[in-house]
Design a protein around this motif. Structure first.
Motif, PDB file in Angstrom:
ATOM      1  N   SER A 104       0.828  -1.210   0.000  1.00 10.56           N
ATOM      2  CA  SER A 104       0.000   0.000   0.000  1.00 10.56           C
ATOM      3  C   SER A 104       0.860   1.257   0.000  1.00 10.56           C
ATOM      4  O   SER A 104       0.645   2.173  -0.807  1.00 10.56           O
ATOM      5  N   GLN A 105       1.832   1.328   0.918  1.00 11.01           N
ATOM      6  CA  GLN A 105       2.673   2.522   0.928  1.00 11.01           C
ATOM      7  C   GLN A 105       3.614   2.563  -0.277  1.00 11.01           C
ATOM      8  O   GLN A 105       3.999   3.639  -0.737  1.00 11.01           O
ATOM      9  N   PHE A 106       3.936   1.388  -0.822  1.00 14.80           N
ATOM     10  CA  PHE A 106       4.779   1.383  -2.023  1.00 14.80           C
ATOM     11  C   PHE A 106       3.999   1.935  -3.219  1.00 14.80           C
ATOM     12  O   PHE A 106       4.533   2.713  -4.013  1.00 14.80           O
ATOM     13  N   LEU A 107       2.721   1.547  -3.345  1.00 14.75           N
ATOM     14  CA  LEU A 107       1.899   2.093  -4.431  1.00 14.75           C
ATOM     15  C   LEU A 107       1.641   3.586  -4.231  1.00 14.75           C
ATOM     16  O   LEU A 107       1.562   4.337  -5.195  1.00 14.75           O
ATOM     17  N   ARG A 108       1.506   3.999  -2.978  1.00 16.52           N
ATOM     18  CA  ARG A 108       1.357   5.444  -2.740  1.00 16.52           C
ATOM     19  C   ARG A 108       2.596   6.183  -3.218  1.00 16.52           C
ATOM     20  O   ARG A 108       2.498   7.280  -3.797  1.00 16.52           O
ATOM     21  N   ALA A 109       3.763   5.604  -2.990  1.00 21.78           N
ATOM     22  CA  ALA A 109       4.997   6.224  -3.469  1.00 21.78           C
ATOM     23  C   ALA A 109       5.017   6.299  -4.992  1.00 21.78           C
ATOM     24  O   ALA A 109       5.504   7.276  -5.575  1.00 21.78           O
ATOM     25  N   GLY A 129      -2.300  -0.913   4.961  1.00 22.64           N
ATOM     26  CA  GLY A 129      -1.007  -0.282   4.723  1.00 22.64           C
ATOM     27  C   GLY A 129      -0.470   0.412   5.963  1.00 22.64           C
ATOM     28  O   GLY A 129      -1.232   0.844   6.833  1.00 22.64           O
ATOM     29  N   GLN A 130       0.857   0.521   6.036  1.00 18.87           N
ATOM     30  CA  GLN A 130       1.501   1.129   7.211  1.00 18.87           C
ATOM     31  C   GLN A 130       1.992   2.533   6.856  1.00 18.87           C
ATOM     32  O   GLN A 130       3.196   2.792   6.735  1.00 18.87           O
ATOM     33  N   HIS A 131       1.060   3.467   6.714  1.00 19.50           N
ATOM     34  CA  HIS A 131       1.381   4.771   6.141  1.00 19.50           C
ATOM     35  C   HIS A 131       2.118   5.708   7.083  1.00 19.50           C
ATOM     36  O   HIS A 131       2.736   6.672   6.629  1.00 19.50           O
ATOM     37  N   GLN A 132       2.063   5.439   8.368  1.00 20.79           N
ATOM     38  CA  GLN A 132       2.902   6.185   9.315  1.00 20.79           C
ATOM     39  C   GLN A 132       3.990   5.280   9.882  1.00 20.79           C
ATOM     40  O   GLN A 132       4.631   5.611  10.861  1.00 20.79           O
ATOM     41  N   GLY A 133       4.166   4.136   9.245  1.00 19.64           N
ATOM     42  CA  GLY A 133       5.193   3.207   9.673  1.00 19.64           C
ATOM     43  C   GLY A 133       4.723   2.269  10.768  1.00 19.64           C
ATOM     44  O   GLY A 133       3.543   2.228  11.121  1.00 19.64           O
ATOM     45  N   VAL A 134       5.670   1.491  11.298  1.00 19.92           N
ATOM     46  CA  VAL A 134       5.371   0.551  12.384  1.00 19.92           C
ATOM     47  C   VAL A 134       6.407   0.720  13.481  1.00 19.92           C
ATOM     48  O   VAL A 134       7.534   1.170  13.253  1.00 19.92           O
TER      49      VAL A 134
END
Length: 296
Positions: A104-109, A129-134
């Protein structure tokens, strides 16, 4: 007259062809086997007649694809995918994109970095997706426990070392709330695409060109910590217990990605569902994702 009728029929058929779909799998999955995203691809094709679906393979084989989910720098992966998408003639009229977990975050990039040079990306759907990280890695997905334990230990003690950032995918979205300054300055992927250090206006413009950005959070997620990251929420800086919602985070308050405007316009869609990480029913997928966002 007959020729005109046939021409109009062909035009109508072409214009009604469903929007193509791009899939990007998460950690521990692969693009194409039936028990992974290969099964999702077939399901979408069966439920959207005539749709073109491509499940991204990062590498020359499914084995490489699996391994690259752990060990290929996401910046290289995003660059690789941007070239793939630009070269695919089946996407020339635009496409929808679905990311699964870290995909998810890769596609956002991809949207942020390449959206202005790709065919129109209509809807971006983020599933867990982990949009603020983990900050934590409790189960490590499909990995066997020895490797899982190794990755967990490396992240806990050396996530921001340059060699770890370059060699271990999960380190690039490791977000230590106890040391925000190091995260912002040393994260080579997530902090950069979140405009943490400096604001890239192209990222904002490309993201805001989406029709919808759909964020799905799994309410009983035992893999992603904190699960609120799936909605851009995260720990309040300086501690790791209190989680603040998206609208209280720096990203929202300072609108560093333009998501506040999308939210107010109704184009940032927040959906929650019961179940553990990426656990959903076929019915849920049809009613919640396919019908509202993929039948266009």
């Amino acid at each position: 007259m007959k020729t005109l009728f046939i021409l109009l029929f062909v035009i109508k058929f072409i214009s009604s062809k469903p929007t193509s779909i791009v899939l990007w799998h998460g950690m521990g999955d692969t693009c194409c086997v039936s028990f992974s995203l290969g099964g999702i691809k077939v399901f979408l094709e069966n439920n959207i007649p005539g749709v073109y679906v491509t499940s991204l393979r990062i590498g020359n084989s499914t084995v490489e694809d699996f391994e690259n989910g752990y060990f290929m720098n996401p910046n290289y992966q995003v660059e690789y995918v941007c070239k793939q998408l630009a070269a695919d003639p089946n996407l020339k009229d635009g496409f929808n994109a679905i990311g699964f977990s870290q995909g998810s975050q890769f596609l956002r990039a991809v949207v942020q970095r390449c959206g202005h040079i790709l065919p129109p990306i209509k809807n971006l759907i983020s599933l867990g997706g982990q949009h603020q990280g983990v900050y934590g890695l409790p189960h490590c997905g499909a990995l066997m426990h020895p490797t899982c334990d190794y990755i967990r230990q490396v992240l806990n003690y050396a996530a921001y070392d340059s060699w770890v950032q370059d060699a271990l995918v999960q380190a690039t979205y490791w977000h230590d709330p106890l040391d925000e300054e190091t995260y912002i300055n040393k994260s080579i992927f997530l902090a950069e695409i979140n405009n943490e250090l400096r604001v890239n206006k192209t990222y904002i413009e490309n993201l805001n060109n989406l029709q919808h950005f759909v964020l799905v959070k799994f309410d009983n997620d035992t893999i992603v910590q904190p699960r609120e990251t799936e909605w851009f929420g995260f720990y309040d800086p300086g501690q790791s217990k209190k989680v603040v919602p998206f609208y209280e985070t720096r990203l929202y308050v300072e609108d560093r990605l333009g998501l506040r405007k999308m939210h107010k316009d109704g184009r940032l869609v927040l959906i929650s569902t019961e179940g553990d990480h990426l656990r959903f029913s076929d019915k849920w997928l049809v009613e919640t994702i396919i019908k509202p966002y993929l039948l266009n």
